[in-house]
Design a protein around this motif. Structure first.
Motif, PDB file in Angstrom:
ATOM      1  N   ILE A 118      -3.896  -3.491  -5.031  1.00 51.19           N
ATOM      2  CA  ILE A 118      -3.438  -4.500  -3.901  1.00 51.19           C
ATOM      3  C   ILE A 118      -3.848  -5.269  -3.137  1.00 51.19           C
ATOM      4  O   ILE A 118      -5.069  -5.287  -2.338  1.00 51.19           O
ATOM      5  CB  ILE A 118      -3.258  -2.763  -3.192  1.00 51.19           C
ATOM      6  CG1 ILE A 118      -3.059  -2.042  -4.370  1.00 51.19           C
ATOM      7  CG2 ILE A 118      -2.243  -2.951  -2.381  1.00 51.19           C
ATOM      8  CD1 ILE A 118      -2.846  -0.663  -3.440  1.00 51.19           C
ATOM      9  N   THR A 156       0.978  -1.300   0.334  1.00 51.47           N
ATOM     10  CA  THR A 156      -0.180   0.400  -0.123  1.00 51.47           C
ATOM     11  C   THR A 156       1.041   1.098   0.087  1.00 51.47           C
ATOM     12  O   THR A 156       0.692   1.978  -0.409  1.00 51.47           O
ATOM     13  CB  THR A 156      -0.952   0.207   1.598  1.00 51.47           C
ATOM     14  OG1 THR A 156      -2.061  -1.207   1.218  1.00 51.47           O
ATOM     15  CG2 THR A 156      -1.641   1.182   1.752  1.00 51.47           C
ATOM     16  N   SER A 185     -10.742   1.029  -0.635  1.00 53.11           N
ATOM     17  CA  SER A 185     -10.495   0.343   0.006  1.00 53.11           C
ATOM     18  C   SER A 185     -11.487  -0.782   0.455  1.00 53.11           C
ATOM     19  O   SER A 185     -12.379  -0.492   0.579  1.00 53.11           O
ATOM     20  CB  SER A 185     -10.173   0.697   1.170  1.00 53.11           C
ATOM     21  OG  SER A 185      -8.900   1.126   1.354  1.00 53.11           O
ATOM     22  N   ASP A 232      -7.741  -1.646  -3.420  1.00 56.40           N
ATOM     23  CA  ASP A 232      -7.048  -1.657  -2.087  1.00 56.40           C
ATOM     24  C   ASP A 232      -7.344  -2.437  -0.876  1.00 56.40           C
ATOM     25  O   ASP A 232      -8.673  -3.037  -0.958  1.00 56.40           O
ATOM     26  CB  ASP A 232      -6.043  -0.503  -0.653  1.00 56.40           C
ATOM     27  CG  ASP A 232      -5.278  -0.933  -0.139  1.00 56.40           C
ATOM     28  OD1 ASP A 232      -4.553  -1.767   0.225  1.00 56.40           O
ATOM     29  OD2 ASP A 232      -4.707  -0.365   0.641  1.00 56.40           O
TER      30      ASP A 232
END
Length: 458
Positions: free
Chosen positions: A291, A179, A200, A250
């Protein structure tokens, strides 16, 4: 000229010749051609026959040839458009004629065939410099301490800006710095995009909710034509085609089931698979960056450099950065600190955890390094447990086998030691590799020392 500008240029010509803008298929053929796709690839992406795509392409090349004054075909389209832009700008600069208006790439240029018109405003700035940037980085963490990742930053930047990769996976063990690297990357390249958003992923992000969130972000920012015919929001892929967008996801591991092999979607989350496949297959000018320490199976399996998908597995920091972490934690001078950094594989989170323990208890780090002791502070155990708990029972068996070995072992030895079929063993090893929980050296497998020590203590 970028892709959007070239499509706008072609649309202007077609509208001038026919009185109609490009339809979806015409735009698709042009976009695919400008991105060096074959007719067969374009047809496959949009479920058209190859003959239909060729027919549409042939008609487009005829229209463009008549306007540009040269024989346009699939292989010279981009260069012809760029030559025409250069020639018309050069013509105006040399002669300062009063020329009729002709719109190219968002700027009003002029045709010498139309008299009594005004020359373009010389103070008009480059469209790239004046385009409106829309960014939603409210969920992006602060950067904090950033240690040298020059090589990784360059690799990601090249994939995104130069190779126009559509789908990137940034993976690696928990705490390795994925991150942090992504935040630094976004800070460096965000001005190259019209739209940038950081999301996120958590349990609330169902596929429909996620797609709605993106479309809402794009549509609220976009200048809307208020006519009744333009009230309907576009599909997500259309925004990705019409604009240069960077979307960061993320914690994508939250999309997948615990207790299963890596990359199995949770119930009702299967539509994410279709979304990622669409992002890969359909031509567009945007990029998704995923991610997480677990990635979609359809992403991690691609190794061919000719695909628009790339995967970067982040490794540990180098010795210099590792020493900087130790110093930040109060361990100014440690004899043979290089050994400690290697033992914890340059993982920033692991190093901080053990350095804080050493500092808090006043342990002599030199003595710690003598007998290869591996300390596992409770906060580090909590981190390791997060990943271990997500693994399947089959993976746990394989890790337990590897934890008993002092040297890397091959497939035959693992089959000999465990009561696992060859098919199950191969699937487990692949899944563990996707989770970055094992290391592979040629045909040999091993567990990292920290994970081996954790599993032995279970």
């Amino acid at each position: 000229m970028n892709l959007k500008e070239m499509l706008k240029f072609a649309d202007d010509i077609v509208f001038a010749k026919t009185g109609q803008h490009l339809d979806d298929l015409q735009e698709t053929v042009l976009r695919g051609t400008l991105q060096h796709e074959t007719y067969k690839q374009i047809a496959k992406d949009f479920d058209f026959s190859e003959s239909r795509v060729r027919e549409v392409g042939s008609e487009l090349w005829r229209l463009l040839s008549e306007e540009l004054g040269e024989d346009i075909h699939k292989s010279n389209l981009r260069s012809a458009i760029e030559r025409f832009q250069v020639s018309i700008v050069s013509h105006w600069e040399q002669h300062h004629n009063q020329i009729g208006s002709f719109n190219i790439c968002g700027e009003t240029l002029h045709s010498p065939d139309i008299p009594n018109s005004q020359p373009p405003n010389q103070e008009t700035s480059n469209p790239k410099e004046t385009k409106t940037l829309h960014q939603d980085l409210s969920e992006m963490p602060e950067l904090g301490n950033f240690f040298d990742r020059t090589s990784e930053l360059q690799t990601l930047t090249t994939w995104i800006l130069q190779q126009n990769s559509r789908l990137l996976a940034l993976t690696g063990r928990l705490g390795i710095g994925k991150t942090t690297l992504a935040v630094k990357l976004v800070q460096q390249i965000k001005e190259e995009f019209e739209y940038v958003i950081w999301c996120s992923i958590d349990a609330s992000h169902t596929p429909d909710e996620f797609e709605h969130k993106l479309i809402q972000f794009f549509s609220l920012s976009e200048k809307q034509d208020l006519s009744p015919t333009n009230q309907k929001r576009l599909p997500l892929i259309k925004y990705l085609q019409n604009h240069r967008c960077l979307i960061v996801l993320d914690d994508v591991h939250n999309l997948f089931c615990s207790g299963e092999l890596a990359g199995k979607y949770k119930p009702d989350y299967e539509e994410y698979r279709s979304l990622f496949k669409q992002i890969e297959k359909i031509s567009h000018q945007s990029c998704f960056l995923l991610i997480g320490w677990e990635q979609p199976r359809e992403v991690t399996q691609f190794k061919n450099q000719n695909t628009p998908i790339r995967t970067l597995q982040l490794k540990g920091l180098d010795i210099a950065a590792g020493r900087e972490i130790l110093r930040d934690c109060g361990l100014e001078e440690i004899d043979n600190s290089e050994a400690l950094i290697h033992r914890y594989e340059g993982n920033p989170l692991w190093l901080k955890s053990v350095a804080n323990l050493i500092q808090d208890l006043g342990i002599d780090a030199t003595e710690l390094l003598i007998d290869d002791t591996i300390l596992l502070p409770e906060d580090l155990k909590d981190v390791l447990q997060q990943q271990f708990d997500r693994t399947s029972e089959l993976e746990k068996q394989v890790m337990s086998l590897l934890a008993t070995e002092n040297q890397p072992v091959n497939l035959a030895k693992l089959l000999e030691k465990g009561q696992i079929s060859s098919s199950d063993l191969l699937n487990a090893l692949q899944s563990l590799s996707r989770r970055c929980l094992i290391e592979k050296e040629g045909s040999l497998y091993t567990l990292p020392p920290v994970l081996k020590e954790y599993i032995k203590g279970l």
